[in-house]
Design a protein around this motif. Structure first.
Motif, PDB file in Angstrom:
ATOM      1  N   LEU A   6       0.823  -1.209   0.000  1.00  0.00           N
ATOM      2  CA  LEU A   6       0.000   0.000   0.000  1.00  0.00           C
ATOM      3  C   LEU A   6       0.854   1.254   0.000  1.00  0.00           C
ATOM      4  O   LEU A   6       0.518   2.253  -0.645  1.00  0.00           O
ATOM      5  CB  LEU A   6      -0.930  -0.022   1.211  1.00  0.00           C
ATOM      6  CG  LEU A   6      -2.071  -1.019   1.055  1.00  0.00           C
ATOM      7  CD1 LEU A   6      -2.703  -1.337   2.392  1.00  0.00           C
ATOM      8  CD2 LEU A   6      -3.102  -0.480   0.089  1.00  0.00           C
ATOM      9  N   GLY A   7       1.963   1.206   0.731  1.00  0.00           N
ATOM     10  CA  GLY A   7       2.847   2.361   0.770  1.00  0.00           C
ATOM     11  C   GLY A   7       3.426   2.674  -0.605  1.00  0.00           C
ATOM     12  O   GLY A   7       3.407   3.830  -1.058  1.00  0.00           O
ATOM     13  N   SER A  66       0.800   4.118  -2.938  1.00  0.00           N
ATOM     14  CA  SER A  66       0.484   5.517  -2.645  1.00  0.00           C
ATOM     15  C   SER A  66       1.600   6.437  -3.112  1.00  0.00           C
ATOM     16  O   SER A  66       1.351   7.517  -3.652  1.00  0.00           O
ATOM     17  CB  SER A  66       0.276   5.719  -1.151  1.00  0.00           C
ATOM     18  OG  SER A  66      -0.646   4.805  -0.672  1.00  0.00           O
ATOM     19  N   LEU A  67       2.821   5.996  -2.879  1.00  0.00           N
ATOM     20  CA  LEU A  67       3.961   6.810  -3.285  1.00  0.00           C
ATOM     21  C   LEU A  67       3.965   7.011  -4.803  1.00  0.00           C
ATOM     22  O   LEU A  67       4.156   8.130  -5.306  1.00  0.00           O
ATOM     23  CB  LEU A  67       5.252   6.115  -2.832  1.00  0.00           C
ATOM     24  CG  LEU A  67       6.503   6.954  -2.840  1.00  0.00           C
ATOM     25  CD1 LEU A  67       6.367   8.098  -1.848  1.00  0.00           C
ATOM     26  CD2 LEU A  67       7.712   6.097  -2.482  1.00  0.00           C
ATOM     27  N   GLN A 113       1.438   6.842  -6.750  1.00  0.00           N
ATOM     28  CA  GLN A 113       0.309   7.709  -7.105  1.00  0.00           C
ATOM     29  C   GLN A 113       0.639   9.174  -6.832  1.00  0.00           C
ATOM     30  O   GLN A 113       0.274  10.061  -7.607  1.00  0.00           O
ATOM     31  CB  GLN A 113      -0.924   7.280  -6.322  1.00  0.00           C
ATOM     32  CG  GLN A 113      -2.178   7.994  -6.788  1.00  0.00           C
ATOM     33  CD  GLN A 113      -3.393   7.570  -5.992  1.00  0.00           C
ATOM     34  OE1 GLN A 113      -3.501   6.416  -5.590  1.00  0.00           O
ATOM     35  NE2 GLN A 113      -4.308   8.499  -5.770  1.00  0.00           N
ATOM     36  N   LEU A 114       1.357   9.410  -5.733  1.00  0.00           N
ATOM     37  CA  LEU A 114       1.730  10.792  -5.421  1.00  0.00           C
ATOM     38  C   LEU A 114       2.665  11.365  -6.472  1.00  0.00           C
ATOM     39  O   LEU A 114       2.561  12.524  -6.849  1.00  0.00           O
ATOM     40  CB  LEU A 114       2.416  10.856  -4.054  1.00  0.00           C
ATOM     41  CG  LEU A 114       1.493  10.777  -2.845  1.00  0.00           C
ATOM     42  CD1 LEU A 114       2.293  10.760  -1.562  1.00  0.00           C
ATOM     43  CD2 LEU A 114       0.533  11.963  -2.857  1.00  0.00           C
ATOM     44  N   ILE A 115       3.603  10.544  -6.930  1.00  0.00           N
ATOM     45  CA  ILE A 115       4.596  11.048  -7.874  1.00  0.00           C
ATOM     46  C   ILE A 115       4.028  11.152  -9.286  1.00  0.00           C
ATOM     47  O   ILE A 115       4.218  12.147  -9.978  1.00  0.00           O
ATOM     48  CB  ILE A 115       5.848  10.146  -7.869  1.00  0.00           C
ATOM     49  CG1 ILE A 115       6.496  10.170  -6.484  1.00  0.00           C
ATOM     50  CG2 ILE A 115       6.846  10.598  -8.942  1.00  0.00           C
ATOM     51  CD1 ILE A 115       7.599   9.154  -6.309  1.00  0.00           C
ATOM     52  N   GLY A 158       0.689  10.625 -10.257  1.00  0.00           N
ATOM     53  CA  GLY A 158      -0.722  10.951 -10.419  1.00  0.00           C
ATOM     54  C   GLY A 158      -1.593   9.714 -10.514  1.00  0.00           C
ATOM     55  O   GLY A 158      -1.101   8.630 -10.818  1.00  0.00           O
ATOM     56  N   PRO A 159      -2.888   9.889 -10.261  1.00  0.00           N
ATOM     57  CA  PRO A 159      -3.791   8.738 -10.182  1.00  0.00           C
ATOM     58  C   PRO A 159      -4.367   8.284 -11.523  1.00  0.00           C
ATOM     59  O   PRO A 159      -5.183   7.386 -11.549  1.00  0.00           O
ATOM     60  CB  PRO A 159      -4.914   9.258  -9.273  1.00  0.00           C
ATOM     61  CG  PRO A 159      -4.939  10.720  -9.510  1.00  0.00           C
ATOM     62  CD  PRO A 159      -3.551  11.150  -9.896  1.00  0.00           C
TER      63      PRO A 159
END
Ligand SMILES: Nc1ncnc2c1ncn2[C@@H]1O[C@H](COP(=O)(O)OP(=O)(O)OP(=O)(O)O)[C@@H](O)[C@H]1O
Ligand SMILES: [Mg+2]
Lengths: 325, 234, 285
Positions: C103-104, C107-108, C110-112, C114-115
């Motif tokens: 999950l980490g 998320s990382l 996705q943060l970098i 984009g989704p």
């Protein structure tokens, strides 16, 4: 926020913390006592929620439910359905090492999620099920909170009784030394299956309560993240093997999780869309930090050396081989 | 000073001590046999010598060097090799690969050592491409010993090398142990076939409940009435 | 019939991708004795690393080895900073840690990045046609690439000292230690190898469809199914497992909505667990 808004927020925070506390107690029976690795909590949670939702919601034209049945019936069926599901999964995996259980449970949870999303006739798909009634006239938020606390306390007392019973001792003995228990002539698979089923029904019950609390459910709530990952972090943080720890962890982590939602509200606008990812990342990091620095959790299990704090350096790591090999 | 010198060793698997003050020595030119009833701690003593035990008291030296708290991977390089009683081969690997793994730490050319092992165990030479896991118990035992010899150890620890073998293989194994010892490899061996083992032993230790019971030459132990009655089954 | 053959083609493509993931899962299980739940997200990481390189203007095939290096390094770092410390306590803790890692990482990423969905190359490829069967050039690349990588893994495992040490440790850790095989070095090489293969799997997955932060997580279940089918801890079994699962998933779309493809993989896996938990192949280890 005005005072009444704050009060309302506090009550809903505690109610959800209570529901997570019940989930966490269920997981504690499986993982904390017995060493079973269930990462399909979301599946049992969802089965419980949808069972009671379909049975008790007001009739609708868009899917088979609601049947407008009394809420206790819905909750009972929630427990039974999650129990049945766990019997099937357990029957397949109990004789194998716990990695297989992990894979099987996450698989089931994913499939349930797919079913919820795609079988509109049964679950109304992504539109979700509305108009789920409050049980037993617990209409006000405060009354519902009190109801949840009562259930939580009852489940806690049952789990404590189980822990102290001979049955609970066998479970822990299985976790610590499977071969020793086998040598003592106990049917390990039966004990494991019992623990797994009981834990799963507790999760199903939590799911049912969740549905009644919100009055509306949709597949999104049963992503592995919310229903599975958070519960794991809660139990590990609170202290696996300790029922008080399970509840403490649920409350603390739920506060952290909800607090992070408030905090990400202050992020710059272009980051807002990513707020969810930020929060997940933070909790994921928190989990690793707990595992590395305090694997026994805030309230460690009270039985001398716990599983994770038992260093066996020279003998090498313990190895369990799947029974099939 | 002996090659291996164990003095008053106490140790176990984390809980209670299994060894309660054992003394033992072994040298390059001898075959030393450990016998005793089930659960006496014979295997545990070999594991202790190979760094697989939590040592709570006492000392062990090898070649004059303190090895009390060294791990197995540190000991192999110093010239001790160990053949466990069970799970002593790499089952999915061929005979040749098993031997290569035995030589993992060697940087030099070990083909001569391998040739010698194939001479010692001709059966292995015929089956070098065969998977070890598919071989008979006796053949696996040869693979296990061959693997342990690849590093040309000074001392070879053998845990019940004849367990579960047919009488023919048992005799053969003892002959092979003698042959290995002749090349200057010390042998420290746990054996259930105690009478036969003591015949080839220079010295023997009788162990009970993690303590030395009787220590003597192989011949004297065979002649000893108590040993004969209690430990050799009359 | 045409449908069937066409789906078979897709199945082989998917099977190639699953195989690359499953070999890694199997290797890690063999050496470290835990099911690595972050493996899907390591694939995602590999795919997005390649995307970052591609965005500098390099072609995908050049980006692949660079992405492999990046991903392998990150996998080793994750192992050394987190998994390694947890290994010393109990291997089962690694399960939950790797689940959190999954999950980490997601998320990382996705943060970098984009989704949203992204692609390596825009535009449509001219497909080859044999009769009514359509094959995209990328499909050939994926299957060919997987074959090459499987051969490389085979050479590594059967002909190099480190590869043999990996098999030895996977067979019997204690005996490997008794031979003086350095466990930590073997573990490191396991992560390098698994990381490179996962990168290829992720990149191929992105070429076949699109890149998305959840792409790896979504394929984790089929990868596990392939691993178990081939016999967990047996890298060669993963090839057969990957192909069977990939083909079964694609063929199932003839009778079921495509959303249930992972369910098909799961059903086969469960059948396997009941019938033969040690995998398709008989024999030791
Ligand atoms: N891995 C282990 N963990 C904990 N206790 C062990 C372990 N191995 C052996 N023991 C215990 O240590 C004691 C001595 O065992 P050991 O295997 O050394 O006996 P032994 O003399 O070799 O017996 P046998 O003739 O049966 O091989 C026994 O009580 C046994 O139960
Ligand atoms: Mg023994």
């Amino acid at each position: 926020m005005e005072l009444s808004g704050l009060l309302f927020y506090g009550i809903s925070l505690l109610t959800l913390a209570g529901i997570y506390g019940i989930l966490s107690l269920g997981l504690n029976l499986q993982w904390g006592f017995t060493g079973q690795f269930n990462i399909g909590i979301a599946g049992f949670f969802a089965i419980g929620a949808y069972s009671t939702a379909i049975l008790t919601a007001a009739p609708s034209n868009s899917f088979v439910g609601g049947f407008d049945l009394p809420t206790p019936v819905g909750l009972l069926v929630a427990v039974i359905m999650s129990g049945l599901l766990s019997v099937v999964i357990g029957w397949v995996t109990m004789r194998l090492r716990t990695d297989y259980l992990a894979i099987a449970t996450i698989g089931i949870a994913e499939i349930i999620r797919l079913l919820l999303k795609n079988e509109d006739w049964l679950t109304n798909g992504v539109r979700g099920i509305p108009a789920i009634p409050k049980p037993l006239g617990l209409d006000s938020p405060l009354a519902f909170l009190i109801g949840i606390i009562v259930v939580l306390v009852v489940v806690y007392l049952l789990m404590e009784a189980a822990r102290k019973s001979p049955w609970g001792r066998v479970l822990r003995a299985i976790r610590e030394n499977e071969n020793g228990v086998m040598a003592a002539g106990k049917n390990i698979q039966r004990f494991r299956l019992e623990a797994f089923v009981v834990g799963s029904t507790v999760m199903g019950l939590a799911g049912g309560l969740y549905a009644h609390y919100f009055g509306f459910i949709s597949p999104e709530a049963f992503e592995p993240l919310f229903a599975t990952f958070l519960v794991w972090v809660m139990l590990i943080a609170g202290g696996s093997g300790n029922n008080k720890g399970a509840i403490l962890g649920a409350v603390l982590i739920w506060f952290v999780w909800s607090g992070s939602e408030l905090a990400t509200g202050y992020l710059p606008a272009e980051w807002q869309a990513q707020a969810g990812a930020v929060r997940v990342l933070l909790v994921a990091i928190l989990l690793q930090v707990i595992l590395l620095t305090r694997p026994q959790g805030l309230l460690p299990e009270d039985m001398g050396a716990g599983r994770t704090s038992d260093p066996t350096p020279k003998e090498g790591r313990p190895r369990k081989v799947p029974a099939g090999e | 000073m002996s090659l291996l010198d164990i003095k008053q060793i106490h140790g176990g698997y984390g809980g209670m001590n299994i060894l309660n003050g054992v003394d033992l020595t072994a040298d390059r030119d001898e075959i030393v046999v450990i016998i005793g009833p089930n659960g006496a701690g014979k295997s545990t003593l070999l594991k202790a010598a190979f760094g697989m035990l939590k040592i709570n008291d006492g000392t062990m030296t090898f070649d004059g060097e303190d090895i009390t708290h060294l791990r197995p991977d540190q000991l192999v390089g110093k010239g001790i090799s160990y053949v466990p009683q069970e799970r002593n081969v790499f089952p999915s690997m061929t005979v040749l690969e098993n031997l290569e793994m035995g030589a993992y730490l060697r940087k030099d050319d070990y083909s001569r050592q391998m040739e010698w092992i194939f001479e010692l165990f001709p059966r292995l030479a015929e089956r070098r491409k065969q998977q070890a896991g598919l071989m008979s118990g006796g053949e696996r035992q040869m693979v296990a010993m061959g693997r342990a010899l690849m590093l040309e150890p000074k001392l070879l620890l053998l845990d019940e090398p004849t367990a579960g073998l047919s009488p023919l293989f048992i005799d053969q194994t003892f002959e092979q142990v003698k042959a290995i010892n002749k090349t200057g490899v010390g042998i420290l061996m746990v054996e259930q076939n105690a009478r036969q083992a003591l015949h080839i032993a220079d010295r023997g230790y009788v162990l009970t409940t993690g303590r030395n019971r009787i220590t003597d030459t192989g011949a004297n132990l065979l002649a000893n009435e108590e040993v004969s009655e209690v430990f050799l089954g009359g | 019939m045409i449908d069937f053959l066409q789906l078979l083609v897709y199945g082989v493509v998917l099977g190639s991708i699953l195989t690359l993931g499953a070999i890694g899962v199997s290797l890690i299980f063999g050496i470290l004795r835990f099911a690595h739940f972050a493996h899907g997200d390591i694939m995602t990481l590999g795919a997005f690393s390649a995307l970052a390189v591609v965005s500098l203007g390099l072609p995908v095939l050049v980006a692949l080895p660079i992405a492999m290096a990046i991903t392998a390094v990150i996998a080793v770092v994750i192992d050394q900073t987190i998994y390694r410390r947890l290994r010393r306590t109990a291997p089962v803790i690694l399960l939950i840690s790797s689940f959190g890692m999954a999950l980490g990482l997601r998320s990382l990423i996705q943060l970098i990045f984009g989704p949203n969905n992204q692609v390596f190359a825009k535009g449509i490829q001219m497909p080859y046609r044999w009769g009514d069967i359509v094959v995209k050039p990328d499909h050939l690349l994926i299957v060919g690439g997987a074959i090459v990588l499987v051969l490389v893994v085979h050479m590594f495992l059967s002909h190099t000292k480190m590869g043999k040490a990996m098999r030895a440790m996977s067979d019997n850790v204690d005996l490997a230690a008794a031979c003086g095989i350095p466990a930590e070095r073997v573990v490191m090489w396991t992560w390098i190898l698994a990381g490179c293969l996962a990168t290829a799997a992720g990149v191929f997955l992105g070429m076949d469809a699109q890149l998305h932060p959840v792409m790896g997580w979504n394929i984790l279940l089929p990868v596990f199914a392939a691993t178990i089918l081939g016999g967990i801890g047996k890298p060669y079994g993963a090839i057969a497992g990957g192909m069977v699962i990939g083909i079964a998933m694609e063929l199932s779309t003839m009778v079921m909505p495509p959303v249930y493809k992972p369910a098909v993989a799961f059903a086969i896996m469960v059948a396997m667990l009941i019938w033969r938990p040690q995998g398709i192949f008989k024999g030791q280890a």
